[in-house]
Design a protein around this motif. Structure first.
Motif, short mmCIF file in Angstrom:
data_model
loop_
_atom_site.label_atom_id
_atom_site.label_comp_id
_atom_site.label_asym_id
_atom_site.label_seq_id
_atom_site.Cartn_x
_atom_site.Cartn_y
_atom_site.Cartn_z
N GLN A 4 -3.79 -12.20 7.71
CA GLN A 4 -2.90 -11.29 7.20
C GLN A 4 -3.09 -10.29 6.43
OE1 GLN A 4 0.29 -10.33 9.84
NE2 GLN A 4 -1.63 -11.97 10.62
N ILE A 5 -4.31 -10.74 5.21
CA ILE A 5 -4.14 -10.39 4.50
C ILE A 5 -4.79 -8.43 3.99
CG2 ILE A 5 -6.07 -9.82 2.16
CD1 ILE A 5 -6.10 -13.07 2.38
N ASN A 7 -3.62 -6.18 6.80
CA ASN A 7 -2.24 -5.81 7.06
C ASN A 7 -1.39 -5.82 5.79
OD1 ASN A 7 -2.58 -4.76 9.73
ND2 ASN A 7 -1.59 -6.18 10.39
N ILE A 8 -1.77 -6.67 4.39
CA ILE A 8 -0.79 -6.78 3.52
C ILE A 8 -1.24 -5.74 2.81
CG2 ILE A 8 -0.73 -8.28 1.44
CD1 ILE A 8 -0.15 -10.62 3.22
N LEU A 12 0.16 -2.63 0.60
CA LEU A 12 0.65 -2.64 -0.58
C LEU A 12 -0.28 -1.34 -0.44
CD1 LEU A 12 0.04 -3.89 -3.53
CD2 LEU A 12 -2.49 -4.01 -2.91
N ASP A 68 -9.51 -3.05 3.15
CA ASP A 68 -9.00 -3.60 4.47
C ASP A 68 -9.16 -3.46 5.72
OD1 ASP A 68 -8.05 -0.57 4.66
OD2 ASP A 68 -5.97 -0.76 4.70
#
Length: 199
Positions: A4-5, A7-8, A12, A68
């Motif tokens: 999920q990082i 998308n986080i 952000l 990302d």
């Protein structure tokens, strides 16, 4: 969880884009009027602190644009949400800052026209990706020209932040070069949009 990082980071980036642009505009307003909330103390220091946040927000957001995507590929963590949010985050970062520059410079026609073209093009492309039955509602492949456009747009949006301490707007050649680059970015953006919709 680590999948999920990406998308986080994209979310952000959206928050930093909007927050950084708002901070830049507020910093300009405070520096012009001196009307700073009392609890923030000395107006010049408060305005400079906000301006510094705007710079940091842009740099971090631009860096996560690469990070990302790299993490999504490395961890095989691509998602439909990421495909939707990533281009939106890119567009918000560039357009939000460009709109603030346009307002700070007094909305001159030679800046307003390419900024409007960029914003309109990006709104149309976002609609094409999101609206059911729109021409690009399925995933649109990113062309080399579109990648070049994105890189150039990031440079054009970031340059004033770097050049501001040099008083770049008082140097005609720097201002004209930036405006020229802005027009080239807008033209390339319209060209890539035309290619997408033509296909």
């Amino acid at each position: 969880m680590h999948r999920q990082i990406p998308n986080i980071l994209t979310i952000l980036r959206i928050l930093l884009a909007l927050g950084g642009a708002a901070a830049l505009w507020t910093s300009y307003q405070w520096s012009q009027t001196g009307l700073v909330p009392l609890w923030l103390g000395e107006p010049v220091l408060a305005a400079r602190s906000l301006a510094m946040f705007a710079v940091i927000a842009f740099v971090v957001a631009a860096a996560t644009d690469w990070l990302d995507g790299w993490l999504a590929r490395r961890w095989d963590a691509g998602s439909v949400l990421g495909e939707i949010l990533d281009p939106i985050a890119d567009k918000l970062l560039v357009n939000a800052y460009l709109i603030v520059y346009m307002l700070i410079l007094g909305t001159p026609i030679d800046i307003a026209v390419p900024v409007f073209a960029l914003v309109a093009r990006d709104a149309a492309m976002t609609a094409a990706r999101l609206l059911p039955g729109a021409p690009g509602s399925t995933a649109l492949a990113v062309s080399p020209a579109a990648k070049l456009k994105t890189a150039l747009a990031m440079i054009v949006a970031g340059f004033p932040l770097i050049a501001q301490p040099l008083g770049w707007t008082s140097h005609d050649i720097l201002l004209l070069a930036w405006i020229g680059a802005l027009w080239v970015t807008a033209a390339l953006s319209l060209l890539t949009a035309w290619n997408y919709f033509r296909k």
